[in-house]
Motif scaffolding. Structure first.
Motif, PDB file in Angstrom:
ATOM      1  N   ARG A  46       0.853  -1.183   0.000  1.00 41.28           N
ATOM      2  CA  ARG A  46       0.000   0.000   0.000  1.00 41.28           C
ATOM      3  C   ARG A  46       0.888   1.231   0.000  1.00 41.28           C
ATOM      4  O   ARG A  46       1.646   1.484   0.957  1.00 41.28           O
ATOM      5  N   ILE A  47       0.810   1.991  -1.069  1.00 41.50           N
ATOM      6  CA  ILE A  47       1.680   3.156  -1.272  1.00 41.50           C
ATOM      7  C   ILE A  47       0.846   4.427  -1.173  1.00 41.50           C
ATOM      8  O   ILE A  47      -0.215   4.538  -1.794  1.00 41.50           O
ATOM      9  N   CYS A  48       1.310   5.386  -0.385  1.00 40.66           N
ATOM     10  CA  CYS A  48       0.596   6.641  -0.127  1.00 40.66           C
ATOM     11  C   CYS A  48       1.519   7.799  -0.510  1.00 40.66           C
ATOM     12  O   CYS A  48       2.178   8.387   0.366  1.00 40.66           O
ATOM     13  N   PRO A  49       1.602   8.138  -1.785  1.00 42.89           N
ATOM     14  CA  PRO A  49       2.616   9.093  -2.246  1.00 42.89           C
ATOM     15  C   PRO A  49       2.562  10.456  -1.566  1.00 42.89           C
ATOM     16  O   PRO A  49       3.606  11.007  -1.189  1.00 42.89           O
ATOM     17  N   ASP A  50       1.358  11.038  -1.431  1.00 44.72           N
ATOM     18  CA  ASP A  50       1.284  12.379  -0.849  1.00 44.72           C
ATOM     19  C   ASP A  50       1.603  12.357   0.642  1.00 44.72           C
ATOM     20  O   ASP A  50       2.295  13.255   1.157  1.00 44.72           O
ATOM     21  N   ILE A  51       1.113  11.359   1.351  1.00 43.16           N
ATOM     22  CA  ILE A  51       1.445  11.240   2.773  1.00 43.16           C
ATOM     23  C   ILE A  51       2.953  11.134   2.946  1.00 43.16           C
ATOM     24  O   ILE A  51       3.550  11.795   3.809  1.00 43.16           O
ATOM     25  N   ASP A  52       3.590  10.311   2.118  1.00 38.61           N
ATOM     26  CA  ASP A  52       5.030  10.123   2.264  1.00 38.61           C
ATOM     27  C   ASP A  52       5.806  11.377   1.889  1.00 38.61           C
ATOM     28  O   ASP A  52       6.797  11.721   2.544  1.00 38.61           O
ATOM     29  N   THR A  53       5.355  12.090   0.856  1.00 40.09           N
ATOM     30  CA  THR A  53       6.029  13.332   0.477  1.00 40.09           C
ATOM     31  C   THR A  53       5.972  14.349   1.605  1.00 40.09           C
ATOM     32  O   THR A  53       6.973  14.997   1.937  1.00 40.09           O
ATOM     33  N   VAL A  54       4.796  14.505   2.216  1.00 37.28           N
ATOM     34  CA  VAL A  54       4.666  15.456   3.331  1.00 37.28           C
ATOM     35  C   VAL A  54       5.502  14.993   4.516  1.00 37.28           C
ATOM     36  O   VAL A  54       6.203  15.798   5.153  1.00 37.28           O
ATOM     37  N   THR A  55       5.461  13.709   4.814  1.00 41.10           N
ATOM     38  CA  THR A  55       6.230  13.177   5.951  1.00 41.10           C
ATOM     39  C   THR A  55       7.724  13.384   5.732  1.00 41.10           C
ATOM     40  O   THR A  55       8.438  13.863   6.631  1.00 41.10           O
ATOM     41  N   TYR A  56       8.226  13.027   4.575  1.00 39.33           N
ATOM     42  CA  TYR A  56       9.652  13.178   4.297  1.00 39.33           C
ATOM     43  C   TYR A  56      10.060  14.646   4.289  1.00 39.33           C
ATOM     44  O   TYR A  56      11.151  15.007   4.749  1.00 39.33           O
ATOM     45  N   HIS A 100       6.715   1.462   2.893  1.00 38.29           N
ATOM     46  CA  HIS A 100       5.559   0.787   2.302  1.00 38.29           C
ATOM     47  C   HIS A 100       5.356  -0.606   2.893  1.00 38.29           C
ATOM     48  O   HIS A 100       4.218  -1.027   3.128  1.00 38.29           O
ATOM     49  N   VAL A 101       6.450  -1.319   3.136  1.00 40.19           N
ATOM     50  CA  VAL A 101       6.344  -2.655   3.716  1.00 40.19           C
ATOM     51  C   VAL A 101       5.743  -2.585   5.120  1.00 40.19           C
ATOM     52  O   VAL A 101       4.810  -3.326   5.464  1.00 40.19           O
ATOM     53  N   GLU A 102       6.248  -1.664   5.937  1.00 41.24           N
ATOM     54  CA  GLU A 102       5.753  -1.569   7.312  1.00 41.24           C
ATOM     55  C   GLU A 102       4.322  -1.044   7.343  1.00 41.24           C
ATOM     56  O   GLU A 102       3.500  -1.514   8.154  1.00 41.24           O
ATOM     57  N   ARG A 103       4.007  -0.090   6.490  1.00 41.10           N
ATOM     58  CA  ARG A 103       2.619   0.405   6.437  1.00 41.10           C
ATOM     59  C   ARG A 103       1.678  -0.736   6.059  1.00 41.10           C
ATOM     60  O   ARG A 103       0.620  -0.917   6.696  1.00 41.10           O
ATOM     61  N   ARG A 105       2.071  -3.973   6.354  1.00 41.19           N
ATOM     62  CA  ARG A 105       1.982  -4.958   7.431  1.00 41.19           C
ATOM     63  C   ARG A 105       0.996  -4.509   8.497  1.00 41.19           C
ATOM     64  O   ARG A 105       0.144  -5.286   8.953  1.00 41.19           O
ATOM     65  N   ARG A 106       1.077  -3.252   8.860  1.00 38.93           N
ATOM     66  CA  ARG A 106       0.216  -2.755   9.934  1.00 38.93           C
ATOM     67  C   ARG A 106      -1.234  -2.595   9.473  1.00 38.93           C
ATOM     68  O   ARG A 106      -2.173  -2.827  10.250  1.00 38.93           O
ATOM     69  N   LEU A 107      -1.434  -2.199   8.217  1.00 39.38           N
ATOM     70  CA  LEU A 107      -2.795  -2.136   7.684  1.00 39.38           C
ATOM     71  C   LEU A 107      -3.429  -3.521   7.673  1.00 39.38           C
ATOM     72  O   LEU A 107      -4.600  -3.685   8.038  1.00 39.38           O
ATOM     73  N   MET A 108      -2.659  -4.510   7.265  1.00 40.87           N
ATOM     74  CA  MET A 108      -3.182  -5.882   7.219  1.00 40.87           C
ATOM     75  C   MET A 108      -3.468  -6.425   8.614  1.00 40.87           C
ATOM     76  O   MET A 108      -4.319  -7.302   8.785  1.00 40.87           O
ATOM     77  N   ALA A 109      -2.790  -5.864   9.608  1.00 42.10           N
ATOM     78  CA  ALA A 109      -3.042  -6.270  10.996  1.00 42.10           C
ATOM     79  C   ALA A 109      -4.243  -5.536  11.595  1.00 42.10           C
ATOM     80  O   ALA A 109      -4.603  -5.786  12.751  1.00 42.10           O
ATOM     81  N   GLY A 110      -4.839  -4.615  10.810  1.00 40.65           N
ATOM     82  CA  GLY A 110      -6.057  -3.953  11.254  1.00 40.65           C
ATOM     83  C   GLY A 110      -5.901  -2.536  11.758  1.00 40.65           C
ATOM     84  O   GLY A 110      -6.879  -1.920  12.179  1.00 40.65           O
ATOM     85  N   GLU A 111      -4.694  -1.982  11.721  1.00 43.47           N
ATOM     86  CA  GLU A 111      -4.504  -0.599  12.168  1.00 43.47           C
ATOM     87  C   GLU A 111      -5.026   0.370  11.115  1.00 43.47           C
ATOM     88  O   GLU A 111      -4.836   0.155   9.918  1.00 43.47           O
ATOM     89  N   ILE A 116      -1.177   4.826  11.781  1.00 44.34           N
ATOM     90  CA  ILE A 116       0.132   4.509  11.207  1.00 44.34           C
ATOM     91  C   ILE A 116       0.844   5.786  10.774  1.00 44.34           C
ATOM     92  O   ILE A 116       2.039   5.972  11.041  1.00 44.34           O
ATOM     93  N   THR A 117       0.115   6.685  10.124  1.00 43.25           N
ATOM     94  CA  THR A 117       0.700   7.951   9.659  1.00 43.25           C
ATOM     95  C   THR A 117       1.207   8.773  10.835  1.00 43.25           C
ATOM     96  O   THR A 117       2.314   9.334  10.788  1.00 43.25           O
ATOM     97  N   ALA A 118       0.410   8.862  11.887  1.00 42.28           N
ATOM     98  CA  ALA A 118       0.824   9.615  13.077  1.00 42.28           C
ATOM     99  C   ALA A 118       2.065   9.003  13.712  1.00 42.28           C
ATOM    100  O   ALA A 118       2.978   9.723  14.154  1.00 42.28           O
ATOM    101  N   ASP A 119       2.126   7.683  13.759  1.00 39.55           N
ATOM    102  CA  ASP A 119       3.277   7.009  14.359  1.00 39.55           C
ATOM    103  C   ASP A 119       4.542   7.214  13.525  1.00 39.55           C
ATOM    104  O   ASP A 119       5.618   7.479  14.073  1.00 39.55           O
ATOM    105  N   PHE A 120       4.423   7.095  12.210  1.00 40.26           N
ATOM    106  CA  PHE A 120       5.575   7.341  11.344  1.00 40.26           C
ATOM    107  C   PHE A 120       6.076   8.774  11.516  1.00 40.26           C
ATOM    108  O   PHE A 120       7.281   9.025  11.568  1.00 40.26           O
ATOM    109  N   ALA A 121       5.142   9.729  11.582  1.00 38.52           N
ATOM    110  CA  ALA A 121       5.529  11.134  11.758  1.00 38.52           C
ATOM    111  C   ALA A 121       6.288  11.317  13.068  1.00 38.52           C
ATOM    112  O   ALA A 121       7.318  12.003  13.115  1.00 38.52           O
ATOM    113  N   ALA A 122       5.784  10.716  14.129  1.00 37.46           N
ATOM    114  CA  ALA A 122       6.452  10.831  15.432  1.00 37.46           C
ATOM    115  C   ALA A 122       7.850  10.223  15.388  1.00 37.46           C
ATOM    116  O   ALA A 122       8.805  10.787  15.946  1.00 37.46           O
ATOM    117  N   LYS A 123       7.987   9.092  14.717  1.00 36.49           N
ATOM    118  CA  LYS A 123       9.292   8.438  14.638  1.00 36.49           C
ATOM    119  C   LYS A 123      10.292   9.262  13.820  1.00 36.49           C
ATOM    120  O   LYS A 123      11.508   9.121  13.993  1.00 36.49           O
TER     121      LYS A 123
END
Length: 314
Positions: A46-56, A100-103, A105-111, A116-123
């Motif tokens: 699952r790829i989220c281009p705009d989320i990743d661009t803003v995060t990076y 993308h791999v970690e996102r 995995r977590r989506l498939m686990a039900g998050e 996930i976006t908030a956690d990646f941003a915090a990290k």
């Protein structure tokens, strides 16, 4: 200005202004809501281009040379994928691939995507709230003479070459706005800023969510859009080409008309100062081309100053 600011944005252009806002506002006073109509599943990820661009971008990790992806990137995965005959039209760098791999995995686990976006941003050490527009799947579909195309097929694989006849957002009518977006709109706001992202491809998906257009139009905070058109040209991406194919004049005035019923103010580039006073909303003229950090913070300050002026007038 001491209250909260809500910024609505897509990828590269929106991320630049979001960065400027993040550098002049305390983190707890900024929420950035990001388009997810570009999201898609590729190679099972699952790829989220705009989320990743803003995060990076806000995390100081972006590849400023390419304008997308991670800095210091390597491409061994893509090289090996190409050797094996896999689809190589969408580049995934090795560092980016981990996201993308970690996102996935977590989506498939039900998050939910929001968590996930908030956690990646915090990290990545990002203070402001980064919020996807929805946790549900919405897909931007480009209607062309060659048939309907998923957004990334049009944008990346086909390099925006097919002529566009229409755009629709599959799933938007049944999608729920994300909890962070709803909370931001319910709380007190000093300003709602529509960043200089593509109005048709990056902002319209968000406006297509149930109740969002009405909530923005009825909010007491001033809604201000920054023009993505300067001197009849788009700073980045296919905005100008798209407008022409949809039968629109490639001018800032067309952008104001597109957002009709939503705006209290519109920020024009100095090159288009002749339009000031001729538009249907209040205008602010400044430099909107963001090449440097100083440009980004300068535009952010101009937008917030404009918001103060509009609130005072109200």
């Amino acid at each position: 200005m001491s209250g909260h600011v809500l910024a609505l944005c897509g990828g590269v252009g929106g991320a630049k202004l979001a960065l400027g806002l993040s550098l002049i506002l305390p983190p707890e006073r900024l929420t950035v809501v990001i388009n997810t109509g570009d999201d898609f599943t590729h190679l099972g990820l699952r790829i989220c281009p705009d989320i990743d661009t803003v995060t990076y971008t806000l995390g100081g990790l972006s590849n400023t040379e390419l304008g997308w992806g991670r800095s210091g990137e390597s491409w061994e995965f893509m090289e090996n994928l190409r050797t094996l005959g896999g689809p190589d039209w969408f580049n995934l760098g090795d560092k980016d691939l981990a996201t993308h791999v970690e996102r996935t995995r977590r989506l498939m686990a039900g998050e939910p995507l929001s968590a996930i976006t908030a956690d990646f941003a915090a990290k990545h050490g990002i203070g402001p709230a980064l919020v996807p527009m929805t946790d549900d799947e919405v897909a931007t579909i480009i209607e062309t003479d060659d048939g309907d195309l998923a957004f990334q097929h049009y944008f990346v694989r086909d390099r925006c070459q097919p002529e566009v006849r229409g755009i629709r957002f599959e799933g938007a009518e049944d999608a729920m706005p994300s909890p962070g977006l709803i909370a931001a709109l319910k709380g007190p706001l000093d300003a709602i800023v529509i960043c200089p992202s593509n109005p048709f491809l990056s902002v319209d998906p968000l406006l297509a969510l149930p109740g969002i257009r009405e909530a923005l139009a009825g909010h007491e905070a001033p809604v201000i859009a920054v023009s993505p058109i300067v001197g009849g040209k788009a700073i980045k991406g296919p905005t100008a080409k798209l407008m022409g194919e949809l039968g629109l004049d490639v001018t800032a005035a067309s952008i104001v008309h597109h957002y009709r019923g939503l705006l209290d103010g519109f920020v024009l580039d100095s090159e288009d100062s002749d339009l000031a006073g001729r538009l249907s909303v209040s205008t602010y003229v400044t430099n909107t081309v963001m090449k440097t950090i100083e440009d980004r913070t300068g535009l952010a300050r101009a937008v917030l100053d404009f918001a103060i002026r509009l609130k005072g007038r109200a």
